[in-house]
Design a protein around this motif. Structure first.
Motif, PDB file in Angstrom:
ATOM      1  N   ILE A   1       0.844  -1.192   0.000  1.00  0.00           N
ATOM      2  CA  ILE A   1       0.000   0.000   0.000  1.00  0.00           C
ATOM      3  C   ILE A   1       0.881   1.244   0.000  1.00  0.00           C
ATOM      4  O   ILE A   1       1.725   1.415   0.880  1.00  0.00           O
ATOM      5  CB  ILE A   1      -0.917   0.023   1.232  1.00  0.00           C
ATOM      6  N   SER A   2       0.685   2.092  -1.006  1.00  0.00           N
ATOM      7  CA  SER A   2       1.410   3.356  -1.102  1.00  0.00           C
ATOM      8  C   SER A   2       0.539   4.350  -1.846  1.00  0.00           C
ATOM      9  O   SER A   2       0.154   4.099  -2.992  1.00  0.00           O
ATOM     10  CB  SER A   2       2.740   3.158  -1.836  1.00  0.00           C
ATOM     11  N   GLY A   3       0.223   5.464  -1.205  1.00  0.00           N
ATOM     12  CA  GLY A   3      -0.622   6.468  -1.854  1.00  0.00           C
ATOM     13  C   GLY A   3      -0.059   6.933  -3.187  1.00  0.00           C
ATOM     14  O   GLY A   3      -0.770   6.995  -4.183  1.00  0.00           O
TER      15      GLY A   3
ATOM     16  N   THR B   1      -2.828   1.715  -4.607  1.00  0.00           N
ATOM     17  CA  THR B   1      -2.209   3.007  -4.863  1.00  0.00           C
ATOM     18  C   THR B   1      -3.239   4.101  -5.101  1.00  0.00           C
ATOM     19  O   THR B   1      -4.423   3.832  -5.257  1.00  0.00           O
ATOM     20  CB  THR B   1      -1.302   2.937  -6.112  1.00  0.00           C
TER      21      THR B   1
ATOM     22  N   MET C   1      -4.277  12.868  -1.702  1.00  0.00           N
ATOM     23  CA  MET C   1      -3.862  11.789  -0.808  1.00  0.00           C
ATOM     24  C   MET C   1      -4.944  11.440   0.204  1.00  0.00           C
ATOM     25  O   MET C   1      -5.183  10.261   0.481  1.00  0.00           O
ATOM     26  CB  MET C   1      -2.562  12.158  -0.083  1.00  0.00           C
ATOM     27  N   GLN C   2      -5.614  12.440   0.761  1.00  0.00           N
ATOM     28  CA  GLN C   2      -6.658  12.170   1.759  1.00  0.00           C
ATOM     29  C   GLN C   2      -7.775  11.306   1.165  1.00  0.00           C
ATOM     30  O   GLN C   2      -8.188  10.315   1.767  1.00  0.00           O
ATOM     31  CB  GLN C   2      -7.256  13.482   2.277  1.00  0.00           C
TER      32      GLN C   2
ATOM     33  N   GLU D   1      -6.499   7.737   0.432  1.00  0.00           N
ATOM     34  CA  GLU D   1      -6.437   6.933   1.646  1.00  0.00           C
ATOM     35  C   GLU D   1      -7.828   6.524   2.123  1.00  0.00           C
ATOM     36  O   GLU D   1      -8.010   5.406   2.623  1.00  0.00           O
ATOM     37  CB  GLU D   1      -5.690   7.691   2.741  1.00  0.00           C
ATOM     38  N   ASP D   2      -8.810   7.398   1.951  1.00  0.00           N
ATOM     39  CA  ASP D   2     -10.189   7.041   2.310  1.00  0.00           C
ATOM     40  C   ASP D   2     -10.692   5.893   1.435  1.00  0.00           C
ATOM     41  O   ASP D   2     -11.351   4.963   1.920  1.00  0.00           O
ATOM     42  CB  ASP D   2     -11.120   8.242   2.174  1.00  0.00           C
TER      43      ASP D   2
ATOM     44  N   HIS E   1      -8.770   3.670   0.031  1.00  0.00           N
ATOM     45  CA  HIS E   1      -8.028   2.490   0.469  1.00  0.00           C
ATOM     46  C   HIS E   1      -8.691   1.862   1.695  1.00  0.00           C
ATOM     47  O   HIS E   1      -8.748   0.631   1.811  1.00  0.00           O
ATOM     48  CB  HIS E   1      -6.574   2.854   0.786  1.00  0.00           C
TER      49      HIS E   1
END
Length: 85
Positions: free
Chosen positions: A10-12, A37, A59-60, A63-64, A66
């Motif tokens: 896992i990597s943004g 990603t 990114m926010q 991540e949400d 994800h």
């Protein structure tokens, strides 16, 4: 890690150095790589056998998304485990 394992990486951005190094090590033994990603997926997207990508440049929000992927995977795993009993 063996060839029968799956690495969920896992990597943004898809370019986090430690994640890329872990993927390289997993590839050495022939493990399957699933990348999670955001953005364009970066290096991780290209290195993965399968991808769960949130193609958004925030990114926010990535991540949400994800987190949503994680909840869906746990729901599926739970059903599989419960149905085996």
């Amino acid at each position: 890690m063996t060839k029968d394992d799956i690495l969920l990486a896992i990597s943004g951005s898809g370019n986090f150095k430690n994640i890329i190094e872990a993927v390289k090590e997993a590839q050495k033994v022939g493990a399957k790589i699933v990348g999670m990603t955001g953005y364009s997926g970066g290096k991780l997207y290209k290195m993965s056998d399968d991808n769960m990508q949130a193609p958004i440049n925030d990114m926010q929000i990535a991540e949400d998304i994800h987190l949503t992927f994680n909840h869906m995977m746990m729901s599926i795993f739970h059903r599989i485990v419960v149905n085996k009993k």
